[in-house]
Design an enzyme around this catalytic site. Sequence first.
Site, mmCIF file in Angstrom:
data_model
loop_
_atom_site.group_PDB
_atom_site.id
_atom_site.type_symbol
_atom_site.label_atom_id
_atom_site.label_comp_id
_atom_site.label_asym_id
_atom_site.label_seq_id
_atom_site.Cartn_x
_atom_site.Cartn_y
_atom_site.Cartn_z
ATOM 1 N N THR A 101 -2.759 -14.161 -3.504
ATOM 2 C CA THR A 101 -4.148 -14.186 -2.745
ATOM 3 C C THR A 101 -4.901 -15.630 -3.223
ATOM 4 O OG1 THR A 101 -6.166 -13.313 -2.809
ATOM 5 C CG2 THR A 101 -4.812 -12.177 -4.466
ATOM 6 N N GLU A 140 -7.885 -15.023 -3.978
ATOM 7 C CA GLU A 140 -8.828 -14.420 -5.170
ATOM 8 C C GLU A 140 -8.373 -15.139 -6.506
ATOM 9 O OE1 GLU A 140 -11.825 -12.275 -5.804
ATOM 10 O OE2 GLU A 140 -12.123 -13.145 -3.667
ATOM 11 N N TYR A 149 -9.274 -7.444 -9.940
ATOM 12 C CA TYR A 149 -8.352 -7.501 -8.858
ATOM 13 C C TYR A 149 -7.679 -9.005 -9.008
ATOM 14 C CZ TYR A 149 -6.600 -8.637 -4.219
ATOM 15 O OH TYR A 149 -5.591 -8.855 -3.179
ATOM 16 N N LYS A 167 -3.758 -9.894 -9.934
ATOM 17 C CA LYS A 167 -2.762 -10.727 -8.822
ATOM 18 C C LYS A 167 -2.279 -11.896 -9.350
ATOM 19 C CE LYS A 167 -2.730 -8.585 -5.086
ATOM 20 N NZ LYS A 167 -1.483 -8.166 -4.333
#
Length: 334
Positions: A128, A130, A152, A156
């Site tokens: 992602t 992110e 999060y 990842k």
Amino acid sequence: MNKKALITGITGQDGSYLAEYLLDLGYEVHGLVRRVALEDPQRRFTRISHLLEKITLHPASLESYPSIFHIFSQHNFDECYHLAAQSFVAESFADGFSTMNTNINGTHYILAAIRELRPECRFYFAGTSEMFGKVKEIPQRETTPFHPRSPYGISKVAGFDLTRNYREAYNMFCCSGLLFNHEGPRRGFEFVTRKITSTVARIKFGLASELRLGNLEAKRDWGHAADYVRAMHAMLQQPEPEDFVVATGETHSVREFCELAFAQVDLNYRDYVVIDGKHYRPAEVDMLVGDSTKAREILNWQPQYTFDELVKEMVENDLELTALQPRKLAASEI
Ligand code: G4F
């Protein structure tokens, strides 16, 4: 013979679009789901209810290696798309421990089971944007260093590193898509785009009077999930496993998304949006915009939806849903 694919997270937005896409390509599609979901199909399978006759679901938990091992011991999958995760950034601040457990160990269990039982199965990891977090360059590309800003994002990055490590250490076909935000009418109500479009619909029908949001200045590269699942599949068809950025290359603020969504129903967002401190995050990702040149050149991928079309489709869908079931759309309370 038809290829056989396993999708974790098949009940989610991306999983449901990917299942449809793979079925259209003639795949035999399997999905990993939580046992509680099988016990409550009406609520949990809303996105895949039209596919249930065509797919095979297996109960398992990303927290249980034996349950994952069991599925891989029963089936010779050609491809595995690992999409399941705790994917809501705000929730990862509230419970970083369970986000880490699910996202990191879950990925590791699947990779370990594939290595043990079916090393030739091709593996896709849902990376992602992110992971870029506090961005080191604009736009972000495959070579941009990571600086995640949430549990999060950190989970990842760990999943990405695990995926790369299995590729390098065991010569397995493992790759990651670095997907920028992707939305659509099946998006969960907790994410800002769906929260906006569902509340716009409720306001239009007189069921809500305001929309409470956090940071309106955050900028995201928003695409459509139906476009992005095509890139996931293309990555697993390459001669060599590689990681790819998937993005539109355009960035828009939450404020712009609001402006467009409200304008769709002839309203001015300024009359309804209320800033609420509780929706601000302890650390924010201020600006994301991706450079997907590599995906465009090697995968021959490009998005079909424009930003305007995405917003329009989401608002129209929520207007229809609200007209049908006004009480079920209560995203303004999230
Ligand atoms: O819609 P969001 O919650 O998505 P976010 O955090 O960008 O994450 C999504 O995209 C990632 C890809 O980059 C995925 F990896 C991840 O799983 C997920 O799909 O928030 C978008 C922006 C943020 O800056 C947030 O602070 O909207 C801002 N925002 C402002 N008010 C809000 C709100 N976000 C939410 N969810 N709710 C609000 O009330």
